[in-house]
Design an enzyme around this catalytic site. Structure first.
Site, PDB file in Angstrom:
ATOM      1  N   CYS A   1       0.874  -1.167   0.000  1.00  0.00           N
ATOM      2  CA  CYS A   1       0.000   0.000   0.000  1.00  0.00           C
ATOM      3  C   CYS A   1       0.913   1.219   0.000  1.00  0.00           C
ATOM      4  CB  CYS A   1      -1.011  -0.005   1.151  1.00  0.00           C
ATOM      5  SG  CYS A   1      -0.318   0.156   2.778  1.00  0.00           S
TER       6      CYS A   1
ATOM      7  N   CYS B   1      -1.554   2.675  -6.110  1.00  0.00           N
ATOM      8  CA  CYS B   1      -0.719   1.659  -5.463  1.00  0.00           C
ATOM      9  C   CYS B   1       0.710   1.726  -5.983  1.00  0.00           C
ATOM     10  CB  CYS B   1      -1.273   0.262  -5.748  1.00  0.00           C
ATOM     11  SG  CYS B   1      -2.633  -0.175  -4.671  1.00  0.00           S
TER      12      CYS B   1
ATOM     13  N   CYS C   1      -4.541  -0.911  -2.040  1.00  0.00           N
ATOM     14  CA  CYS C   1      -4.981   0.473  -2.240  1.00  0.00           C
ATOM     15  C   CYS C   1      -6.397   0.495  -2.797  1.00  0.00           C
ATOM     16  CB  CYS C   1      -4.044   1.178  -3.207  1.00  0.00           C
ATOM     17  SG  CYS C   1      -2.314   1.043  -2.726  1.00  0.00           S
TER      18      CYS C   1
END
Length: 148
Positions: free
Chosen positions: A9, A86, A81
Site C-alpha cells: 500500500c 498503489c 490500495c
C-alpha cells in the site's frame, strides 16, 4: 510450499501491516510474508491496537519501502490500495488487488472509537480475504496431490 506474499500500500502503516500480521498468524512458517509501501511512514498506532485485540503483536514491525524489496522474494503481490495509486512492483509475481479503503484519517471530527472502528473494518476485511486465499491455496495443493 514454496510461495511468498508481499502486501503493498502507500504508507505501509496500516492495511499492509495488518495484512502482514494476519498472514503470518494464518500461515505461520509455511509461507514467507512481507509488506512495503511507496511512501513508508510508521506503523499506525490504531493498527497496533486493533491487531492486539486478536493477540497479534505488530510492535516489532516497521514501515518499509517497496524499493527495498528484492523482487525475487515475492511470488504473489497483493495491493491493498482503494482510492490512492498503489506502488509499482517490478517482478514476475502473481498479482492480486484487494481495494480496501485506507482506515487512517486526519479528520479531527472522528472520535477515537470511530477511528478504531475504521481499522477494525479494514482488519476484518483483510482477514476474510486471507481466509479465502488460504482456502484457494489449500484447494490447489490438494488438486495437485496424487489421490490414492
Amino acid at each position: 510450499m514454496n510461495k511468498s506474499i508481499l502486501f503493498l500500500c502507500v504508507a505501509n502503516s496500516a492495511r499492509s501491516q495488518m495484512a502482514e500480521g494476519l498472514a503470518r498468524s494464518l500461515f505461520g512458517e509455511r509461507i514467507p510474508v512481507q509488506s512495503a509501501g511507496s511512501a513508508p511512514s510508521r506503523v499506525n498506532p490504531y493498527a497496533l491496537e486493533v491487531m492486539a485485540e486478536l493477540d497479534i503483536d505488530l510492535g516489532a514491525h516497521h514501515s518499509k519501502s517497496v524499493q527495498d524489496i528484492d523482487p525475487a522474494t515475492a511470488d504473489t503481490v497483493i495491493t491493498l490500495c482503494a482510492e490512492e495509486v498503489c506502488p509499482a512492483f517490478l517482478g514476475q509475481a502473481k498479482r492480486l488487488h484487494w481495494p480496501i479503503p485506507d482506515p487512517a484519517s486526519d479528520d479531527p471530527a472522528l472520535s477515537r472509537q470511530q477511528q478504531l472502528e475504521r481499522f477494525r473494518v479494514a482488519r476484518d476485511t483483510i482477514a476474510a480475504k486471507l481466509e479465502q486465499l488460504a482456502q484457494e491455496l489449500q484447494d490447489s495443493t490438494n488438486s495437485k496431490s496424487p489421490r490414492g
